[in-house]
Motif scaffolding. Structure first.
Motif, PDB file in Angstrom:
ATOM      1  N   PRO A  65      54.373   8.695  60.634  1.00 25.50           N
ATOM      2  CA  PRO A  65      55.193   9.389  61.458  1.00 25.50           C
ATOM      3  C   PRO A  65      56.282  10.134  61.224  1.00 25.50           C
ATOM      4  O   PRO A  65      56.867  11.100  61.583  1.00 25.50           O
ATOM      5  N   PRO A  66      56.625  10.137  59.743  1.00 29.35           N
ATOM      6  CA  PRO A  66      57.579  11.205  59.064  1.00 29.35           C
ATOM      7  C   PRO A  66      57.053  12.746  59.328  1.00 29.35           C
ATOM      8  O   PRO A  66      57.847  13.680  59.458  1.00 29.35           O
ATOM      9  N   LEU A  67      55.698  12.917  58.917  1.00 28.39           N
ATOM     10  CA  LEU A  67      55.043  14.161  59.061  1.00 28.39           C
ATOM     11  C   LEU A  67      55.338  14.689  60.503  1.00 28.39           C
ATOM     12  O   LEU A  67      55.684  16.080  60.789  1.00 28.39           O
ATOM     13  N   ILE A  68      55.034  13.963  61.375  1.00 28.64           N
ATOM     14  CA  ILE A  68      54.966  14.358  62.849  1.00 28.64           C
ATOM     15  C   ILE A  68      56.384  14.527  63.272  1.00 28.64           C
ATOM     16  O   ILE A  68      56.692  15.825  63.964  1.00 28.64           O
ATOM     17  N   TYR A  69      57.320  13.624  62.877  1.00 32.95           N
ATOM     18  CA  TYR A  69      58.733  14.013  63.326  1.00 32.95           C
ATOM     19  C   TYR A  69      59.431  15.148  62.697  1.00 32.95           C
ATOM     20  O   TYR A  69      60.107  16.067  63.361  1.00 32.95           O
ATOM     21  N   ALA A  70      58.778  15.677  61.326  1.00 32.98           N
ATOM     22  CA  ALA A  70      59.458  16.756  60.633  1.00 32.98           C
ATOM     23  C   ALA A  70      59.040  18.047  61.557  1.00 32.98           C
ATOM     24  O   ALA A  70      59.680  18.986  61.388  1.00 32.98           O
ATOM     25  N   GLY A  71      58.022  18.075  62.152  1.00 23.69           N
ATOM     26  CA  GLY A  71      57.388  19.116  62.865  1.00 23.69           C
ATOM     27  C   GLY A  71      58.010  19.350  64.411  1.00 23.69           C
ATOM     28  O   GLY A  71      58.122  20.347  65.008  1.00 23.69           O
ATOM     29  N   LEU A  72      58.698  18.090  65.035  1.00 22.67           N
ATOM     30  CA  LEU A  72      59.122  18.014  66.309  1.00 22.67           C
ATOM     31  C   LEU A  72      60.613  17.733  66.455  1.00 22.67           C
ATOM     32  O   LEU A  72      61.244  18.174  67.475  1.00 22.67           O
ATOM     33  N   GLY A  73      61.174  16.922  65.430  1.00 19.06           N
ATOM     34  CA  GLY A  73      62.459  16.351  65.621  1.00 19.06           C
ATOM     35  C   GLY A  73      63.484  17.344  65.059  1.00 19.06           C
ATOM     36  O   GLY A  73      63.246  18.546  64.351  1.00 19.06           O
ATOM     37  N   MET A  74      64.923  17.202  65.562  1.00 17.48           N
ATOM     38  CA  MET A  74      65.895  18.084  65.306  1.00 17.48           C
ATOM     39  C   MET A  74      66.827  17.635  64.274  1.00 17.48           C
ATOM     40  O   MET A  74      67.251  18.527  63.680  1.00 17.48           O
ATOM     41  N   SER A  75      66.794  16.444  63.946  1.00 19.93           N
ATOM     42  CA  SER A  75      67.718  16.062  62.852  1.00 19.93           C
ATOM     43  C   SER A  75      67.160  16.408  61.554  1.00 19.93           C
ATOM     44  O   SER A  75      65.957  16.150  61.041  1.00 19.93           O
ATOM     45  N   ARG A  76      67.689  16.944  60.715  1.00 19.14           N
ATOM     46  CA  ARG A  76      67.248  17.337  59.298  1.00 19.14           C
ATOM     47  C   ARG A  76      67.324  16.347  58.224  1.00 19.14           C
ATOM     48  O   ARG A  76      66.376  16.341  57.582  1.00 19.14           O
ATOM     49  N   PRO A  77      68.390  15.343  58.251  1.00 21.16           N
ATOM     50  CA  PRO A  77      68.128  14.442  57.296  1.00 21.16           C
ATOM     51  C   PRO A  77      67.430  13.071  57.713  1.00 21.16           C
ATOM     52  O   PRO A  77      67.199  12.171  56.924  1.00 21.16           O
ATOM     53  N   LEU A  78      67.189  12.948  58.932  1.00 20.73           N
ATOM     54  CA  LEU A  78      66.731  11.711  59.379  1.00 20.73           C
ATOM     55  C   LEU A  78      65.574  11.384  58.874  1.00 20.73           C
ATOM     56  O   LEU A  78      64.422  11.969  58.585  1.00 20.73           O
ATOM     57  N   GLU A 270      68.251   3.622  67.625  1.00 18.19           N
ATOM     58  CA  GLU A 270      68.372   3.766  66.256  1.00 18.19           C
ATOM     59  C   GLU A 270      68.299   5.165  65.457  1.00 18.19           C
ATOM     60  O   GLU A 270      68.920   5.634  64.899  1.00 18.19           O
ATOM     61  N   THR A 271      67.202   5.807  66.269  1.00 16.82           N
ATOM     62  CA  THR A 271      66.778   7.075  65.832  1.00 16.82           C
ATOM     63  C   THR A 271      68.128   7.948  66.240  1.00 16.82           C
ATOM     64  O   THR A 271      68.662   9.016  65.421  1.00 16.82           O
ATOM     65  N   VAL A 272      68.570   8.000  67.540  1.00 14.88           N
ATOM     66  CA  VAL A 272      69.668   8.912  67.622  1.00 14.88           C
ATOM     67  C   VAL A 272      71.083   8.566  67.066  1.00 14.88           C
ATOM     68  O   VAL A 272      71.722   9.437  66.653  1.00 14.88           O
ATOM     69  N   ALA A 273      71.137   7.172  66.714  1.00 17.81           N
ATOM     70  CA  ALA A 273      72.540   6.876  66.224  1.00 17.81           C
ATOM     71  C   ALA A 273      72.489   7.296  64.773  1.00 17.81           C
ATOM     72  O   ALA A 273      73.428   7.933  64.126  1.00 17.81           O
ATOM     73  N   ALA A 274      71.275   7.015  63.937  1.00 14.55           N
ATOM     74  CA  ALA A 274      71.065   7.665  62.663  1.00 14.55           C
ATOM     75  C   ALA A 274      71.311   9.278  62.540  1.00 14.55           C
ATOM     76  O   ALA A 274      71.878   9.628  61.757  1.00 14.55           O
ATOM     77  N   GLY A 275      70.625   9.905  63.326  1.00  7.21           N
ATOM     78  CA  GLY A 275      70.587  11.300  63.270  1.00  7.21           C
ATOM     79  C   GLY A 275      72.100  11.877  63.580  1.00  7.21           C
ATOM     80  O   GLY A 275      72.243  12.773  63.004  1.00  7.21           O
ATOM     81  N   ARG A 276      72.680  11.373  64.632  1.00  5.99           N
ATOM     82  CA  ARG A 276      74.028  11.980  64.923  1.00  5.99           C
ATOM     83  C   ARG A 276      75.039  11.387  63.620  1.00  5.99           C
ATOM     84  O   ARG A 276      75.785  12.378  63.331  1.00  5.99           O
ATOM     85  N   ALA A 277      74.729  10.270  63.223  1.00  6.41           N
ATOM     86  CA  ALA A 277      75.776   9.863  62.199  1.00  6.41           C
ATOM     87  C   ALA A 277      75.811  10.822  60.829  1.00  6.41           C
ATOM     88  O   ALA A 277      76.842  10.759  60.154  1.00  6.41           O
TER      89      ALA A 277
END
Length: 566
Positions: A65-78, A270-277
């Motif tokens: 999952p981290p590999l795939i999110y790194a390619g698609l997600g917007m949050s840099r530190p998530l 949880e994903t959105v809350a952590a990413g925004r925080a």
């Protein structure tokens, strides 16, 4: 000569953060990836045990999952893997299917994770990112506290070295007390030492990779002292190498989809809350629908290697950010360490005591129970404190899946209650100013105007609250017996048809009694609605006023003219 051709923009399949990557970010990203892997990987293995899965499933979930999110997600530190909440929700679903052999468990896990991913992707395509806003903070506080309590009591038997058939929370609690006499002293001592060690690091060295240190000490203890000969249970042999392909069992979808819906909602929340925080200055805030897509694909793809449901976690994201993460490269580094662990460190992990993993789970899950947050809610709003307690009780008494349904229902009911009972203020003017404020005993000097009743409505006026608003206004009218009622609508965002029809009927009724209705401060949308209705004649009567100050001036002028004529 041929004229030069304009440069065409090349389409890049690389994520934007890679094309904009700066060389000085490399070192902090690598350091952050190494640091967070020391925290995330042991916790992911521990969370796999919460779900009733083999520990290697946790490793796989810290890899794909981290590999795939790194390619698609917007949050840099998530930091994306699994969390305590997702693990306990998954455990509930596995319990319903009632499988215990590793092959069937892997298939069920793959099916559940694929279903979670599909729901998240579908929600992204339907632009449902706003749904996360429908769970209020007090309800989320209560829900997480309930989850934390359930997890802690679920892990205590592993600290004691006892076993019993699992049931409801109350059944487990009774079985736990009955099993205390069978406690393994060595296992209990190991668990206490591990918990004390982890708490010590949390208090005095919060940046240290405490879970990794605890796991290392547990493995060393087994190697040197042969703790397994004294009743300490070990993780046992785990597969070494890359994960195998697992085929989801599609007929299970009918049984798993309700739980998958709840897991998908919590994963996204949880994903959105952590990413925004943990978004730093200058970084883009994660877009809800893009995060749905990224976590959805991360779950769907990882399902085929048997991963459990995944999402962003607040604690692990905080570690990643504090360790200096600048981009998603830190996630790729962490995934690389997980891969290295699968390929070369599996024999060592097999020596890890179950009590050590349980200690990690307990220490990091008990942080979900935050009495200070309940206290803060109680100090501000007693009603929301009740909602938090209800969500907490829903998880503990009804169960985790039922608890999340109860939490959502409580949030929606709270929203409906707040919208159905808006305030209606009687206004007075502060002496010597143009400030109008609600009538209150604290300001007896505020000015009233004989024969003029000033009222203020707030929010959206619609079919669900129009009747109650009308009752409150009628009560004030009966007390004041005015000649003119001026309603300040400057804080009203929308006037729905049913409410408008009721207002029209009230205006007609009051006009027959000799009472005039003025509408004040209408925004453009509400003004257009009024002009298209039977209240349009108010414009001809000069009964649509720009603000309260002008309305009061008009009333005083008309009253003076009437007195002069008399």
């Amino acid at each position: 000569m041929d004229s030069p051709r304009p440069h065409s923009r090349r389409f890049s399949i690389l994520p934007k953060w890679i094309s904009a990557y700066e060389r000085e970010w490399l070192r902090p990203d690598v350091v952050a990836g190494l640091t967070s892997s020391a925290v995330v990987i042991p916790k992911a293995m521990a969370y796999a045990t919460i779900a009733g899965l083999p520990v290697e499933i946790g490793l796989y979930t810290a890899f794909v999952p981290p590999l795939i999110y790194a390619g698609l997600g917007m949050s840099r530190p998530l930091s994306v893997s699994t969390t305590t909440t997702l693990a306990i929700l998954a455990a509930t679903e596995f319990g319903q299917v009632a499988v215990s052999d590793p092959a069937s468990l892997a298939t069920t896990s793959a099916t559940l994770t694929l279903l979670v991913g599909a729901i998240l992707v579908l929600a992204s395509l339907l632009r449902l990112g706003f749904v996360a806003n429908f769970i209020s903070e007090p309800v989320l506080v209560g829900f997480k506290a309930g989850i934390g309590l359930v997890i802690v009591f679920d892990q205590i038997p592993k600290i004691l070295g006892i076993h019993f058939a699992r049931g409801t929370f109350i059944d487990n609690l009774l079985s736990l007390f009955n099993g205390v006499p069978s406690t393994s002293p060595t296992t209990l001592l190991l668990g206490i030492v591990m918990i004390a060690l982890l708490i010590g690091f949390e208090l005095f060295a919060p940046r240290a990779p405490a879970p990794l240190i605890a796991v290392a000490i547990g493995i060393i203890g087994v190697s040197l002292l042969r703790l397994q000969d004294h009743g300490v249970e070990l993780v046992g042999q785990i597969p070494q190498g890359l994960p195998s392909i697992v085929k989801p069992d599609l007929p299970l979808i009918k049984m798993l989809w309700p739980g998958a819906l709840g897991i998908a909602l919590m994963s996204f929340t949880e994903t959105v809350a952590a990413g925004r925080a943990f978004t730093a200055n200058g970084e883009l805030q994660p877009e809800a629908n893009r995060e749905l897509l990224a976590t959805g694909f991360a779950n769907a793809a990882s399902a085929f290697v048997g991963c459990m449901p995944a999402g962003g976690g607040t604690t692990q994201t905080a570690v990643n950010r504090l360790a200096g993460a600048r981009t998603q490269l830190s996630e790729i580094v962490m995934a690389g360490i997980a891969l290295f662990t699968m390929l070369f460190l599996a024999p060592l992990i097999a020596l890890m005591p179950q009590a050590t993993l349980a200690s990690v789970v307990i220490v990091y899950s008990i942080g979900l129970i935050r009495p200070s947050e309940f206290r803060a809610i109680l100090n501000v709003r007693r009603t929301e404190f009740t909602w938090a307690l209800a969500a907490f009780a829903g998880v503990v008494i009804l169960g985790t899946l039922e608890g999340i349904v109860a939490a959502i229902a409580i949030s929606l009911l709270a929203l409906a209650y707040q919208n159905a009972d808006p305030p209606v203020y009687e206004l007075r003017r502060k002496p010597g100013t143009n400030v109008f404020r609600p009538r209150s005993p604290e300001h007896p000097e505020d000015e009233a105007f004989p024969g003029l009743l000033l009222l203020r409505l707030e929010g959206r006026v619609f079919f669900a609250n129009a009747g109650l608003i009308g009752q409150k206004m009628n009560s004030l009218l009966d007390d004041a017996k005015p000649r003119v009622v001026a309603i300040d609508l400057s804080a009203v965002t929308d006037l729905e048809y049913t409410a408008l029809k009721m207002l029209t009927a009230a205006e007609e009724r009051q006009r027959k009694l000799g009472v005039s209705l003025w509408l004040v401060g209408l925004n453009p949308g509400v003004m257009q609605t009024v002009q298209r209705s039977a209240l349009s004649h108010l414009r001809e009567l000069d009964a649509l006023q720009f603000n309260l100050e002008l309305a009061v001036a008009k009333y005083q002028t008309s009253r003076s003219s009437a007195e002069t004529t008399d």
